[in-house]
Design an enzyme around this catalytic site. Structure first.
Site, PDB file in Angstrom:
ATOM      1  N   GLY A 144      -1.442  55.977  15.957  1.00  0.00           N
ATOM      2  CA  GLY A 144      -0.562  55.730  17.093  1.00  0.00           C
ATOM      3  C   GLY A 144      -1.180  54.797  18.121  1.00  0.00           C
ATOM      4  O   GLY A 144      -0.510  53.913  18.664  1.00  0.00           O
ATOM      5  N   CYS A 145      -2.458  54.974  18.387  1.00  0.00           N
ATOM      6  CA  CYS A 145      -3.144  54.150  19.383  1.00  0.00           C
ATOM      7  C   CYS A 145      -3.283  52.711  18.906  1.00  0.00           C
ATOM      8  O   CYS A 145      -3.150  51.771  19.696  1.00  0.00           O
ATOM      9  CB  CYS A 145      -4.506  54.757  19.714  1.00  0.00           C
ATOM     10  SG  CYS A 145      -4.365  56.431  20.384  1.00  0.00           S
ATOM     11  N   THR A 146      -3.528  52.530  17.628  1.00  0.00           N
ATOM     12  CA  THR A 146      -3.616  51.184  17.071  1.00  0.00           C
ATOM     13  C   THR A 146      -2.259  50.503  17.151  1.00  0.00           C
ATOM     14  O   THR A 146      -2.148  49.354  17.609  1.00  0.00           O
ATOM     15  CB  THR A 146      -4.126  51.224  15.623  1.00  0.00           C
ATOM     16  OG1 THR A 146      -5.431  51.815  15.614  1.00  0.00           O
ATOM     17  CG2 THR A 146      -4.194  49.833  15.014  1.00  0.00           C
TER      18      THR A 146
END
Length: 157
Positions: free
Chosen positions: A45-47
């Site tokens: 998700g962060c990527t």
């Protein structure tokens, strides 16, 4: 300390950043800032969120806004993350979690029956005068960067 709300002054900070040196909110005085908090470098998700902001970076710049991401990862970890994914957004490192706490995003979380402290994915749109225009809490990544870009454009209108 309570989390800042819409209309309140965004807490300033000075933290280590990717590429060395420090980054401060006050570095961007006079321009809108998109400050997005995310849990951990190089997770799915962060990527995706960081890549989405990177893909729209030129459009944010054209609207006059800066983009800063922040997590509790180290600046060295941010450097690897940026290099691996060719990110263009600035990343601040809050290993001590003082800024995460000041913005109210360091929270108790639950996953798979386990309770732990972590970053609640949150984005703040900060006006050029340093006050908070909009807050997105518990962000769902798909389409989020585009939604924030629209808010930046509306802020400038």
């Amino acid at each position: 300390m309570s989390a800042p709300g819409i209309g309140s002054r965004a807490p300033d900070f000075s933290l280590p950043r990717d590429g060395g040196g420090r980054i401060s909110l006050s570095d961007y005085h006079g321009k809108p800032v998109v400050l997005f908090f995310y849990p951990k470098d190089d997770t799915t998700g962060c990527t995706t969120e960081s890549l989405d902001f990177t893909a729209l970076a030129d459009e944010f710049a054209a609207a006059g806004a800066a983009i800063v991401g922040m997590s509790p990862d180290s600046a060295a970890c941010h450097d690897r993350f940026i290099k691996k994914h060719k990110l263009t957004v600035a990343l601040a490192s809050d290993e001590e979690k003082t800024v995460l706490q000041a913005y109210g995003v360091w929270k108790e979380k639950k996953m798979y029956g386990r309770t732990f402290m972590g970053v609640e994915r949150t984005t703040f749109l900060i006006r050029k005068d340093g006050t908070i225009a909009t807050i997105w809490q518990k962000v769902r990544v798909p389409g989020h960067a585009a939604t924030v870009l629209e808010a930046v454009r509306n802020l400038a209108a």
